[in-house]
Design an enzyme around this catalytic site. Structure first.
Site, PDB file in Angstrom:
ATOM      1  CB  ALA A   1     -12.031   0.450 -12.306  1.00 11.37           C
TER       2      ALA A   1
ATOM      3  NE  ARG B   1       2.318   3.825  -6.903  1.00 14.95           N
ATOM      4  CZ  ARG B   1       1.412   2.930  -6.564  1.00 14.95           C
ATOM      5  NH1 ARG B   1       1.554   2.246  -5.451  1.00 14.95           N
ATOM      6  NH2 ARG B   1       0.350   2.732  -7.315  1.00 14.95           N
TER       7      ARG B   1
ATOM      8  CB  VAL C   1     -13.541   0.537  -6.541  1.00 14.47           C
ATOM      9  CG1 VAL C   1     -13.034   0.747  -7.952  1.00 14.47           C
ATOM     10  CG2 VAL C   1     -12.399   0.210  -5.599  1.00 14.47           C
TER      11      VAL C   1
ATOM     12  CD1 TRP D   1      -0.907   5.174  -5.737  1.00 11.02           C
ATOM     13  CD2 TRP D   1      -2.553   5.924  -4.417  1.00 11.02           C
ATOM     14  NE1 TRP D   1      -1.996   4.359  -5.908  1.00 11.02           N
ATOM     15  CE2 TRP D   1      -3.026   4.788  -5.123  1.00 11.02           C
ATOM     16  CE3 TRP D   1      -3.423   6.561  -3.528  1.00 11.02           C
ATOM     17  CZ2 TRP D   1      -4.303   4.277  -4.958  1.00 11.02           C
ATOM     18  CZ3 TRP D   1      -4.695   6.050  -3.365  1.00 11.02           C
ATOM     19  CH2 TRP D   1      -5.133   4.919  -4.070  1.00 11.02           C
TER      20      TRP D   1
ATOM     21  CD  GLN E   1      -0.553   1.020 -11.333  1.00 15.82           C
ATOM     22  OE1 GLN E   1      -1.446   1.762 -11.752  1.00 15.82           O
ATOM     23  NE2 GLN E   1      -0.316   0.852 -10.039  1.00 15.82           N
TER      24      GLN E   1
ATOM     25  CG  HIS F   1      -3.018   5.491  -9.400  1.00 13.47           C
ATOM     26  ND1 HIS F   1      -4.083   5.174  -8.600  1.00 13.47           N
ATOM     27  CD2 HIS F   1      -3.101   6.841  -9.568  1.00 13.47           C
ATOM     28  CE1 HIS F   1      -4.757   6.256  -8.279  1.00 13.47           C
ATOM     29  NE2 HIS F   1      -4.189   7.268  -8.856  1.00 13.47           N
TER      30      HIS F   1
HETATM   31  C1  FA5 Z   1      -3.361   1.116  -7.456  1.00  9.41           C
HETATM   32  O1  FA5 Z   1      -2.434   1.768  -7.931  1.00  9.41           O
HETATM   33  C2  FA5 Z   1      -4.771   1.288  -7.926  1.00  9.41           C
HETATM   34  N1  FA5 Z   1      -4.823   2.399  -8.856  1.00  9.41           N
HETATM   35  C3  FA5 Z   1      -5.267  -0.014  -8.545  1.00  9.41           C
HETATM   36  C4  FA5 Z   1      -6.751  -0.036  -8.805  1.00  9.41           C
HETATM   37  C5  FA5 Z   1      -7.231   0.357 -10.023  1.00  9.41           C
HETATM   38  C6  FA5 Z   1      -7.622  -0.466  -7.812  1.00  9.41           C
HETATM   39  C7  FA5 Z   1      -8.588   0.353 -10.274  1.00  9.41           C
HETATM   40  C8  FA5 Z   1      -8.969  -0.467  -8.051  1.00  9.41           C
HETATM   41  C9  FA5 Z   1      -9.450  -0.089  -9.289  1.00  9.41           C
HETATM   42  P1  FA5 Z   1      -1.774  -0.297  -5.936  1.00  9.41           P
HETATM   43  O2  FA5 Z   1      -1.079   0.849  -5.291  1.00  9.41           O
HETATM   44  O3  FA5 Z   1      -2.039  -1.480  -5.107  1.00  9.41           O
HETATM   45  O4  FA5 Z   1      -3.141   0.128  -6.561  1.00  9.41           O
HETATM   46  O5  FA5 Z   1      -0.913  -0.721  -7.208  1.00  9.41           O
HETATM   47  C10 FA5 Z   1      -1.404  -1.672  -8.147  1.00  9.41           C
HETATM   48  C11 FA5 Z   1      -0.299  -2.632  -8.545  1.00  9.41           C
HETATM   49  O6  FA5 Z   1       0.821  -1.905  -9.038  1.00  9.41           O
HETATM   50  C12 FA5 Z   1       0.251  -3.448  -7.376  1.00  9.41           C
HETATM   51  O7  FA5 Z   1      -0.527  -4.581  -7.160  1.00  9.41           O
HETATM   52  C13 FA5 Z   1       1.631  -3.802  -7.899  1.00  9.41           C
HETATM   53  O8  FA5 Z   1       1.529  -4.921  -8.754  1.00  9.41           O
HETATM   54  C14 FA5 Z   1       2.016  -2.601  -8.711  1.00  9.41           C
HETATM   55  N2  FA5 Z   1       2.903  -1.724  -7.961  1.00  9.41           N
HETATM   56  C15 FA5 Z   1       2.576  -0.798  -7.019  1.00  9.41           C
HETATM   57  N3  FA5 Z   1       3.674  -0.189  -6.546  1.00  9.41           N
HETATM   58  C16 FA5 Z   1       4.729  -0.715  -7.196  1.00  9.41           C
HETATM   59  C17 FA5 Z   1       6.154  -0.483  -7.186  1.00  9.41           C
HETATM   60  N4  FA5 Z   1       6.713   0.442  -6.408  1.00  9.41           N
HETATM   61  N5  FA5 Z   1       6.924  -1.219  -7.999  1.00  9.41           N
HETATM   62  C18 FA5 Z   1       6.380  -2.147  -8.817  1.00  9.41           C
HETATM   63  N6  FA5 Z   1       5.054  -2.414  -8.902  1.00  9.41           N
HETATM   64  C19 FA5 Z   1       4.236  -1.700  -8.089  1.00  9.41           C
END
Ligand code: FA5
Length: 346
Positions: A314, A203, A260, A156, A217, A177
């Site tokens: 989750a 981010r 998780v 992140w 999200q 997130h």
């Molecule tokens: C997470 O942020 C975890 N908190 C998700 C999670 C929650 C996992 C609970 C397990 C249990 P990740 O970094 O992959 O995961 O981001 C989740 C989703 O947010 C991605 O699949 C994407 O759809 C979206 N996302 C992430 N970064 C960006 C970005 N810079 N711009 C747009 N969408 C984004």
């Protein structure tokens, strides 16, 4: 001289009759009733006459003056009324004209997607809650099994708030997130827990066609006595079918998130090509839609839940990415460029 007076009267009245503008009327007044006007000159001309006659003609002339003054006032009033009527007619509202259309606003496509996602979950018994955009390090990382120095922090790209504690720490950030809300919700409630959390995330990331530095999200959390991986699969599968169509298939593969265990990445078969392979699914036949997993026992213990009794799952998904998949949008930056040609399509 009487005749002369009579002629003057007839001429003055005839001229007055013909007047249709205020300027002409003023000229008429000066010519007949003014200090150097016709009546004054007539009266002056009486000086040489014998007294009797002078009196009689003077009286007649004054009578005529009063008459002309009266007529002048009447004409002036009539002209003013005509002018007022003309102006009123000019500014009159034509109620038979069709009204000007008032442009109606509409919901932003990201907002529409959030509502659609939340509606799918609320119909399955989830509650919608929201949390702060500015978060503590503790909720964003520490309580989610990501202590300081843990390499997973690199997943992140965090925007830190320029606020320092006395011992030089920077514990505040813009949440990267929505997962911190898992902790906040569990701290405040006892199981059963079933919530979804829509919210903006931030981010420190260069933008490109699939990345924004601020995006939405939706987090989900379900914790209770005896929740299993099968419950998670069933819930998320049902959700995907509601958003992307009843014929969708789902695929779960291993993934890693420190909070998780086990962690998964969920994908659906491509709705555009039915799994054969196309541009939308990058020829793979599958489209990744979210990260998920069974809540780590360490996370449950940290909020005071007995992990030998309670289990849960989750998940977290990207709202714009889901809308991009659903509507075939090719660039995430279109959401936030305020281009009405794009926004009007939703
Ligand atoms: C997470 O942020 C975890 N908190 C998700 C999670 C929650 C996992 C609970 C397990 C249990 P990740 O970094 O992959 O995961 O981001 C989740 C989703 O947010 C991605 O699949 C994407 O759809 C979206 N996302 C992430 N970064 C960006 C970005 N810079 N711009 C747009 N969408 C984004």
């Amino acid at each position: 001289m009487r005749e002369e007076l009579e002629k003057l009267k007839t001429k003055a009245l005839a001229e007055l009759e013909a007047i249709d503008g205020e300027e002409d009327l003023e000229e008429w007044r000066i010519a007949y009733l003014g200090r150097k006007g016709a009546i004054t000159s007539f009266l002056r001309g009486l000086v040489s006459l014998p007294l009797e006659e002078r009196r009689a003609l003077g009286a007649l002339a004054n009578e005529m003056k009063s008459l002309l003054e009266k007529r002048f006032a009447e004409t002036e009033k009539a002209l003013k009324a005509a002018e007022a009527a003309r102006l009123a007619e000019k500014g009159r509202i034509d109620v038979t004209l069709p009204g000007r259309p008032v442009p109606l606003g509409r919901l932003h496509p990201a907002t529409q997607m959030i509502r659609e996602i939340c509606a799918a979950f609320t119909s399955m018994g989830f509650r919608v809650v929201e949390g702060p955009d500015v978060e503590w390090d503790y909720y964003s990382f520490e309580a989610l099994n990501i202590p300081k120095g843990h390499p997973a922090r690199d997943m992140w790209n965090t925007l830190w708030i320029d606020y320092q504690t006395e011992d030089g720490e920077r514990p505040m950030l813009l949440r990267p997130h929505t997962s911190p809300m898992q902790i906040r919700v569990m701290e405040k409630t006892r199981p059963p827990v079933r919530v979804v959390v829509p919210g903006r995330c931030y981010r420190y990331e260069a933008t490109d066609a699939t990345h924004e530095s601020a995006f939405f999200q939706v987090e989900g959390l379900a914790v209770d006595d005896g929740i299993t991986f099968a419950n998670m699969k069933g819930t998320l599968y049902e959700f995907a079918r509601r958003i992307f169509g009843a014929e969708r298939k789902a695929r779960f593969r291993c993934d890693y998130f420190p909070f998780v265990e086990p962690g998964v990445e969920m994908a659906i078969d491509c709705f555009a090509c039915g799994g054969k392979g196309c541009r939308i699914c990058k020829e793979s036949g599958w489209i990744e839609i979210m990260g998920a997993g069974m809540v780590h026992p360490g996370v449950l213990e940290r909020v005071g839940y007995d992990s030998s009794i309670y289990t849960g799952f989750a998940f977290g998904l990207g709202v714009e990415r889901m809308a991009m998949l659903k509507y075939g949008i090719e660039d995430i930056r279109l959401f936030y460029s305020n281009d009405m040609r794009f926004l009007r399509q939703f």
